[in-house]
Design a protein around this motif. Structure first.
Motif, mmCIF file in Angstrom:
data_model
loop_
_atom_site.group_PDB
_atom_site.id
_atom_site.type_symbol
_atom_site.label_atom_id
_atom_site.label_comp_id
_atom_site.label_asym_id
_atom_site.label_seq_id
_atom_site.Cartn_x
_atom_site.Cartn_y
_atom_site.Cartn_z
ATOM 1 N N LEU A 153 19.404 13.100 -18.610
ATOM 2 C CA LEU A 153 18.881 14.461 -18.765
ATOM 3 C C LEU A 153 20.020 15.453 -18.958
ATOM 4 O O LEU A 153 19.948 16.342 -19.811
ATOM 5 C CB LEU A 153 18.028 14.854 -17.552
ATOM 6 C CG LEU A 153 17.448 16.270 -17.580
ATOM 7 C CD1 LEU A 153 16.458 16.423 -18.731
ATOM 8 C CD2 LEU A 153 16.792 16.595 -16.253
ATOM 9 N N ARG A 154 21.088 15.299 -18.179
ATOM 10 C CA ARG A 154 22.247 16.191 -18.331
ATOM 11 C C ARG A 154 22.889 16.040 -19.714
ATOM 12 O O ARG A 154 23.265 17.032 -20.345
ATOM 13 C CB ARG A 154 23.282 15.899 -17.255
ATOM 14 C CG ARG A 154 22.875 16.358 -15.880
ATOM 15 C CD ARG A 154 23.966 16.019 -14.897
ATOM 16 N NE ARG A 154 23.592 16.428 -13.560
ATOM 17 C CZ ARG A 154 23.822 15.711 -12.478
ATOM 18 N NH1 ARG A 154 24.431 14.536 -12.557
ATOM 19 N NH2 ARG A 154 23.454 16.163 -11.296
ATOM 20 N N LEU A 155 23.038 14.807 -20.161
ATOM 21 C CA LEU A 155 23.626 14.576 -21.484
ATOM 22 C C LEU A 155 22.746 15.160 -22.586
ATOM 23 O O LEU A 155 23.240 15.762 -23.544
ATOM 24 C CB LEU A 155 23.856 13.078 -21.708
ATOM 25 C CG LEU A 155 24.938 12.439 -20.841
ATOM 26 C CD1 LEU A 155 24.917 10.925 -20.990
ATOM 27 C CD2 LEU A 155 26.302 13.007 -21.197
ATOM 28 N N TYR A 156 21.424 14.993 -22.463
ATOM 29 C CA TYR A 156 20.506 15.583 -23.433
ATOM 30 C C TYR A 156 20.606 17.108 -23.390
ATOM 31 O O TYR A 156 20.564 17.776 -24.423
ATOM 32 C CB TYR A 156 19.070 15.123 -23.165
ATOM 33 C CG TYR A 156 18.087 15.598 -24.208
ATOM 34 C CD1 TYR A 156 18.138 15.105 -25.510
ATOM 35 C CD2 TYR A 156 17.112 16.538 -23.896
ATOM 36 C CE1 TYR A 156 17.247 15.539 -26.470
ATOM 37 C CE2 TYR A 156 16.215 16.984 -24.855
ATOM 38 C CZ TYR A 156 16.291 16.474 -26.133
ATOM 39 O OH TYR A 156 15.400 16.923 -27.098
ATOM 40 N N GLY A 157 20.791 17.651 -22.198
ATOM 41 C CA GLY A 157 20.990 19.095 -22.065
ATOM 42 C C GLY A 157 22.224 19.562 -22.810
ATOM 43 O O GLY A 157 22.201 20.590 -23.495
ATOM 44 N N CYS A 158 23.306 18.810 -22.703
ATOM 45 C CA CYS A 158 24.530 19.157 -23.443
ATOM 46 C C CYS A 158 24.271 19.125 -24.951
ATOM 47 O O CYS A 158 24.729 20.010 -25.692
ATOM 48 C CB CYS A 158 25.652 18.186 -23.098
ATOM 49 S SG CYS A 158 26.249 18.315 -21.408
ATOM 50 N N LEU A 159 23.542 18.122 -25.394
ATOM 51 C CA LEU A 159 23.208 18.016 -26.815
ATOM 52 C C LEU A 159 22.366 19.203 -27.271
ATOM 53 O O LEU A 159 22.601 19.785 -28.336
ATOM 54 C CB LEU A 159 22.466 16.702 -27.078
ATOM 55 C CG LEU A 159 22.009 16.458 -28.509
ATOM 56 C CD1 LEU A 159 23.202 16.340 -29.443
ATOM 57 C CD2 LEU A 159 21.161 15.193 -28.561
ATOM 58 N N ARG A 160 21.388 19.606 -26.457
ATOM 59 C CA ARG A 160 20.526 20.742 -26.827
ATOM 60 C C ARG A 160 21.334 22.046 -26.880
ATOM 61 O O ARG A 160 21.093 22.890 -27.737
ATOM 62 C CB ARG A 160 19.350 20.894 -25.859
ATOM 63 C CG ARG A 160 18.314 19.793 -25.894
ATOM 64 C CD ARG A 160 17.777 19.405 -27.238
ATOM 65 N NE ARG A 160 17.420 20.511 -28.098
ATOM 66 C CZ ARG A 160 16.967 20.381 -29.344
ATOM 67 N NH1 ARG A 160 16.780 19.191 -29.851
ATOM 68 N NH2 ARG A 160 16.677 21.433 -30.063
ATOM 69 N N ILE A 161 22.272 22.216 -25.952
ATOM 70 C CA ILE A 161 23.118 23.412 -25.981
ATOM 71 C C ILE A 161 23.924 23.433 -27.272
ATOM 72 O O ILE A 161 23.993 24.461 -27.965
ATOM 73 C CB ILE A 161 24.037 23.472 -24.740
ATOM 74 C CG1 ILE A 161 23.204 23.745 -23.487
ATOM 75 C CG2 ILE A 161 25.108 24.550 -24.914
ATOM 76 C CD1 ILE A 161 23.968 23.564 -22.186
ATOM 77 N N ALA A 162 24.523 22.305 -27.629
ATOM 78 C CA ALA A 162 25.304 22.229 -28.866
ATOM 79 C C ALA A 162 24.418 22.464 -30.089
ATOM 80 O O ALA A 162 24.806 23.187 -31.019
ATOM 81 C CB ALA A 162 26.001 20.879 -28.967
ATOM 82 N N MET A 163 23.227 21.877 -30.095
ATOM 83 C CA MET A 163 22.303 22.088 -31.225
ATOM 84 C C MET A 163 21.898 23.550 -31.314
ATOM 85 O O MET A 163 21.787 24.103 -32.409
ATOM 86 C CB MET A 163 21.059 21.200 -31.075
ATOM 87 C CG MET A 163 21.298 19.754 -31.416
ATOM 88 S SD MET A 163 21.832 19.505 -33.121
ATOM 89 C CE MET A 163 20.452 20.194 -34.018
ATOM 90 N N GLY A 164 21.659 24.184 -30.185
ATOM 91 C CA GLY A 164 21.323 25.602 -30.197
ATOM 92 C C GLY A 164 22.420 26.430 -30.826
ATOM 93 O O GLY A 164 22.162 27.337 -31.624
ATOM 94 N N TRP A 165 23.656 26.111 -30.491
ATOM 95 C CA TRP A 165 24.803 26.832 -31.053
ATOM 96 C C TRP A 165 24.868 26.634 -32.571
ATOM 97 O O TRP A 165 25.027 27.589 -33.331
ATOM 98 C CB TRP A 165 26.087 26.320 -30.385
ATOM 99 C CG TRP A 165 27.320 27.003 -30.881
ATOM 100 C CD1 TRP A 165 28.175 26.544 -31.843
ATOM 101 C CD2 TRP A 165 27.826 28.262 -30.465
ATOM 102 N NE1 TRP A 165 29.180 27.443 -32.039
ATOM 103 C CE2 TRP A 165 29.003 28.510 -31.197
ATOM 104 C CE3 TRP A 165 27.404 29.199 -29.525
ATOM 105 C CZ2 TRP A 165 29.754 29.659 -31.027
ATOM 106 C CZ3 TRP A 165 28.174 30.341 -29.365
ATOM 107 C CH2 TRP A 165 29.314 30.563 -30.109
ATOM 108 N N VAL A 166 24.728 25.387 -33.017
ATOM 109 C CA VAL A 166 24.790 25.087 -34.450
ATOM 110 C C VAL A 166 23.635 25.760 -35.193
ATOM 111 O O VAL A 166 23.838 26.410 -36.222
ATOM 112 C CB VAL A 166 24.779 23.552 -34.685
ATOM 113 C CG1 VAL A 166 24.593 23.225 -36.152
ATOM 114 C CG2 VAL A 166 26.059 22.920 -34.146
ATOM 115 N N ILE A 167 22.434 25.621 -34.669
ATOM 116 C CA ILE A 167 21.251 26.191 -35.330
ATOM 117 C C ILE A 167 21.363 27.713 -35.393
ATOM 118 O O ILE A 167 21.006 28.327 -36.404
ATOM 119 C CB ILE A 167 19.961 25.739 -34.621
ATOM 120 C CG1 ILE A 167 19.748 24.243 -34.838
ATOM 121 C CG2 ILE A 167 18.757 26.522 -35.118
ATOM 122 C CD1 ILE A 167 18.655 23.648 -33.975
#
Length: 147
Positions: free
Chosen positions: A55-69
């Motif tokens: 869940l934490r790793l997926y959270g990191c991915l979502r934060i990065a995706m939010g930044w890119v998007i």
């Protein structure tokens, strides 16, 4: 002569990207800082360290995706933006399919149905831009040029 509808579609796509970016950043942050006790209640009373780490790793991915998007909104390259719509369409629908599989092969819960609906809706919005009327036209992804 530029079609005014193209500018409106561009603004709608930019709004969708902004919504997705903010939602991704917020969800990622919550996933990253979710306390053990809350996760234990969500998963049915048994704490699983591996699930918490995922869940934490997926959270990191979502934060990065939010930044890119968030930053994709300022990109004017229509082909790139069209490819992003395709990628996000498939990404969200694949996530929905994975959660749907989990819903029918593991413990069933209401949170899975919420995730399935949300992921399908967001994916469908991206699909509407890419595969809907005019989705093959690069102009709807690019900024209007004013002369």
């Amino acid at each position: 002569m530029a079609n005014p509808n193209h500018g409106q579609q561009r603004r709608h796509l930019d709004f969708l990207l902004l919504f997705d970016a903010i939602s991704s950043f917020l969800f990622g942050t919550v996933a990253l800082v979710t306390p053990h006790g809350l996760l234990q209640r969500i998963v049915g009373g048994v704490y699983n360290h591996d699930a918490h780490e995922i869940l934490r790793l997926y959270g990191c991915l979502r934060i990065a995706m939010g930044w890119v998007i968030f930053h994709i909104r300022s990109v004017d390259d229509g082909r790139f933006r069209r490819s992003v719509c395709e990628a996000l369409f498939f990404c969200y629908l694949l996530q929905a399919a994975a959660v749907l599989r989990a819903q029918f092969t593991d413990r069933k819960n209401a949170m899975n149905w919420f995730a399935i609906i949300l992921l399908t809706v967001v994916g469908s919005f991206y699909g509407r831009f890419r595969f809907g009327k005019g989705g093959n036209m690069i102009k709807i992804y690019e900024l209007q040029v004013h002369h």
